[in-house]
Write a protein that holds these residues in place. Structure first.
Motif: not given
Lengths: 187, 762
Positions: A146, B267-271, B263, B247-248, B251, A129, B244-245, A148, A144
């Motif tokens: 992302f 895994v959803t990342m909303i910005t 995992i 999160i590694v 997760l 990752l 942001i890193k 996985l 906006g």
């Protein structure tokens, strides 16, 4: 890790997580493979356009094979049996697919239908990752939306019994595209 | 003492066989799968990284919240800082109202449960639909509540779910899980496609980018944050991380610790806001992030409890908790269950609300061992207990026992001697106490008495202290109350074994209770008093080593005393000096013998250490025929000597005492010492490090919980096929002997000291 090992790890991890990995030699073989594997799954397909989808001639091949193809509209992907989406990266460590899913259709096609077909060129498989995050950071602004994806949707909420396919796809088919016959789409 | 209603909840949960079965099956499988999913990974370094990231974040929430807000706003989203539940609820309601929302799809969010959002919205004509399968099932069952943080409906059998679905659909539904999952997909899909708003929680919030990270397996969070035109994310401050890193590692640990998955499926990342379908056509979704405080910043400002904000909500602490496994999350009463739940409840709700839930912790420390955020949960529970006691006071029985008796050792000893004379015929009931104060509180509750020795160790000590001509070492024996008054024979064994090794042992008569009962009851005042008394008494012995044979006492002396007296100029240094001298008996033996194989003491038994480890191994083997563990029959009472038929090795299984393993870290040392004994064969039992259910006063306070924990332990002990159970804690001796006695088992339970004392020259 050598690239071949990354691919092997990606494949075995993805399959361990319930995805089906279907290797093809190059973009030229994508369309015929899709026709073959999608036929038993229903003829309604939601397709998200991408350079790879175009080079591979996916739309034409599916159309000729009698599939109905949806590319747009307010009800996009709602009734489709299968959604076809190109992903950005594969993660070898966990058999995960990664993509910038900010585009609405990309998201809908990958989440609404019972079957999801992920197109992934082999050269986009990364070790972990962190490498994928680095790749996006290198592109500039963070996506906006992302996503996985690792295997199909699953639940174990009733009696801890693993059941595949709740709200998301019940089948995740990864077309892992080799680089035979050119057609690199490294991002 | 726990409230009546709380006790009733425990009773109900314990009586619910299907709940207990489900939790047990889950937890048993979890332990194995967790180990597999972490195989080959450095868990220690992973948790250190997570703890460092989260601890740093907790020390600067304000800064991170501002950065996060700027990042979200730069993308076009809105951030609302909600100081409490009411503010959060009202904000969300107003957003829904502005958009004329009638139906909301919700992805699992503890924060929303915490603020009781569903009821608030419902009262105002807006229907929230839970979309996580388990949450939805529970929502369809009025009065039900989640029983687990990660698997909220684990307590429901499929037949029950089928009944719920039948009622909902008004048509019969078979208890076929696959089919019921399809029904849920079909029914909830309608909600996803029509709801005016989606509400999610967040597993992580990244300040640097303004990103919300959500993990799900079902995919409901993806739908809830994609299909409806408005998205509200409820995010506790503790979810913030700087970059942001960061999160590694989170997760990496969250799914592994939570459900033993490498995992989650998604895994959803909303910005910021993203495109969405909005009535007429594609537009930009509206994104609202509610940053929820509700006690979190107060917690972050608390030097002790700040640590609990490192929690990543994996629930692994509850998965390995022997108490949780029996009673389920429903008993804890509030949103967050288990030990960590009681700590969070104290801040998100109130200290009063946490009083009962915290009392369920038996202190086995298993949770601290698995916590991926390195939170010392049992320690925090104790601190919480202290605060509860400070605010609510001790119950009458405890007050009498601790302040009236334990804090006055002379009186306590006199009373114990009286008890020894008056106890009369000893029943077959399990012995009930560990530290004597609990015996007094048990008196007030009309419980049966434990067997008090006719002559306590302190009276026997003089006979045992034959001066050695050339002692290697002078040791003060700190026996602790249980050895002193209930099991003086363990103390005698300590004298005998150490004497053989050339250690001059003395018994400082002024020693008192170590204060653990007070500490574990939240009574700091008594604990401080006893610490001082013991320090003075042990200093008087002028010994190089202070030896203990009770891990609870050892922890009190080594760790609690310096902490209790920290900042006290007259005592701090003395407490530290004492702590440095404390050594557990088995640990000391291991050191004195160099951990070598073979029977104890070199030939001749004059206590001189002769060989190194390698050499000793050979010598030990040679000497094995004439010096073995035998049935000497010198002592009258069973459980007595090790039994042995011919030259066959005696099978001994080892039970890990919680404090001994998880506080002192001596579990392997004890095994090495036992393995070094000729004539003994160490056989491992299943779940050797699982609590025996004693927990000092716990077995008096919650006998209904203590007993099934013991039963499971006994099953494993019996299944080991051993003849003897070795333990390093007199409390465990007490509990296990009582339990095996009730089973009518011939197995013996012995303190390691007793086993070593039996292994001697013929």
């Amino acid at each position: 890790m050598r690239h071949a090992e990354l691919i092997a790890s990606f494949t075995s991890q993805a399959e361990a997580m319930g995805a089906r990995v279907i290797p093809v030699a190059g973009p030229g073989e994508v369309a015929s493979k899709l026709v073959e594997i999608l036929r038993p799954l229903g003829l309604k397909v939601a397709l998200v356009d991408s350079p790879l989808v175009q080079t591979a001639g996916v739309e034409k091949a599916l159309g000729q094979a009698g599939f109905s193809i949806e590319k747009d509209g307010a009800c996009f992907a709602r009734q489709a049996d299968t959604g076809i989406v190109e992903f950005d990266y594969g993660i070898a460590e966990t058999g995960t697919l990664a993509m910038d899913a900010t585009d609405l259709k990309t998201r809908l096609a990958a989440m609404l239908p019972l079957n999801c077909v992920a197109l992934l060129p082999v050269e986009r498989v990364r070790a972990n990752l962190t490498e994928v995050i680095d790749a996006y950071l290198g592109r500039g602004s963070w996506p906006g939306y992302f996503t996985l994806v690792t295997g199909p949707s699953r639940t174990a909420d009733i009696e801890r019994s693993l059941t595949i396919g709740v709200h998301g796809p019940e089948r995740l088919l990864i077309i892992l595209i080799g680089d035979n016959g050119g057609g690199h789409h490294g991002r | 003492m726990a409230g009546k209603e709380f006790k009733q909840r425990i009773r109900r949960a314990l009586d619910n066989a299907s709940l207990r079965g489900a939790l047990e099956r889950f937890a048993d499988a979890y332990i194995v799968s967790r180990e597999q999913v972490y195989a080959g990974r450095d868990f220690e370094s992973l948790r250190q990284r997570i703890a460092a990231i989260k601890a740093d974040a907790a020390s600067r929430y304000e800064e991170l919240a501002e950065q996060f807000t700027r990042a979200v706003e730069a993308r076009g989203g809105k951030v609302f800082r909600a100081k409490d539940a009411a503010a959060a609820r009202e904000y969300i309601y107003q957003v829904a109202r502005e958009h004329g929302v009638t139906d909301i799809v919700k992805s699992k969010s503890f924060a929303s449960e915490e603020i009781h959002l569903n009821a608030y919205l419902q009262e105002r004509g807006i229907t929230p639909h839970e979309t996580d399968l388990a949450e939805w099932i529970l929502q369809l069952m009025p009065g039900e509540r989640p029983s687990h943080m990660v698997m909220p409906a684990i307590h429901l059998p499929k037949e029950e779910v089928a009944r719920v679905f039948s009622r909902y659909l008004n048509e019969p539904v078979e208890p076929d899980i696959k089919n019921m999952v399809r029904i849920a997909r079909r029914e909830l899909r309608k909600k996803f496609l029509t709801a005016g708003m989606g509400i999610s929680g967040a597993n992580i919030a990244v300040a640097e980018t303004g990103t919300i990270v959500i993990c799900t397996n079902e995919g409901n969070a993806r739908l809830a944050t994609t299909v409806p035109p408005v998205h509200v994310a409820i995010v506790g401050y503790e979810k913030l991380v700087p970059g942001i890193k960061d999160i590694v590692p989170i997760l990496e640990a969250l799914p592994r610790s939570g459900t033993a998955q490498p995992i989650t499926s998604y895994v959803t990342m909303i910005t910021g806001p993203v495109p969405a379908w909005k009535g007429e056509g594609e537009g930009i979704k509206e994104l609202h992030v509610v940053l929820l405080d509700n006690g979190r910043t107060r917690m972050a400002a608390d030097p002790v409890f700040k640590e609990a904000l490192q929690c990543i909500r994996c629930a692994s602490c509850t998965n390995v908790c022997p108490v949780f496994q029996l009673v389920s999350g429903q008993v804890y009463g509030y949103i967050y269950s288990g030990g960590i739940g009681s700590i969070l409840t104290a801040f998100f709700n109130s200290l009063e609300d946490a009083a009962d839930p915290q009392s369920l912790c038996i202190g086995c420390r298993r949770c601290a061992e698995v916590c991926p955020a390195q939170i010392n949960i049992p320690e925090l529970v104790l601190k919480l207990r202290e605060r509860v006691v400070r605010k609510q006071g001790l119950s009458r029985g405890y007050r009498l026992a601790l302040h009236g008796v334990v804090a006055r050792p002379k009186l306590m000893h006199t009373l114990l001697r009286a008890a020894a004379r008056l106890q009369g015929p000893v029943t077959h009931g399990r012995p009930l106490i560990r530290h004597l104060p609990l015996f007094f509180s048990s008196l007030t509750e009309g419980r049966s008495l434990p067997a008090i020795a006719g002559r306590p160790l302190r009276d026997r000590a003089k006979d045992l202290e034959r001066p050695l001509s050339k002692p290697r070492l002078r040791a003060a024996f700190y026996s602790g109350c249980v050895i002193d008054f209930a099991y003086p024979e363990i103390g005698e064994a300590v004298y005998k074994v150490l004497g053989r090794e050339g250690v001059q042992v003395v018994f400082p008569q002024e020693q008192a209770c170590c204060g653990a009962p007070a500490t574990y009851a939240g009574d700091r005042e008594t604990a401080v008093k006893l610490a001082k008394q013991n320090i003075a008494a042990l200093e008087g012995a002028r010994a190089e080593v202070v030896v203990t044979a009770c891990p609870t006492c050892a922890v009190a002396l080594k760790k609690d005393f310096p902490e209790l007296l920290a900042g006290d100029p007259a005592w701090e240094g003395r407490a530290q000096a004492l702590a440095a001298k404390v050594k557990d008996f088995t640990e000391l033996v291991h050191e004195l013998t160099g951990g070598r194989q073979g029977p104890f003491g070199p030939p001749g038994g004059n206590g001189e250490k002769k060989q190194g480890a390698g050499e000793g191994l050979e010598t030990g083997r040679q000497g094995s025929l004439d010096r073995q563990c035998t049935t000497s029959g010198r002592r009258a009472e069973p459980p007595g000597e090790l039994t042995q038929a011919g030259n066959q090795a005696v099978k001994v299984t080892y039970h890990d005492s919680c404090h001994f393993k998880r506080h002192l870290g001596l579990d392997q040392v004890a095994r090495r010492v036992l393995q070094g004994q000729t004539g003994l064969e160490l056989v491992e039992m299943k779940e050797s490090d699982r609590c025996c259910g004693f927990g000092g006063s716990y077995s008096i306070k919650y006998p209904e919980i203590s007993r099934p924990i013991l039963e499971r332990k006994l099953k494993n002990i019996v299944a080991s096929g051993a003849e003897v159970v070795a333990v390093d804690c007199p409390g465990c001796v007490l509990q296990l002997r009582g339990g095996l006695d009730q089973l009518g088992s011939a197995m013996q339970v012995k303190h390691t000291a007793e086993i070593l004392a039996d292994c001697e020259d013929e």
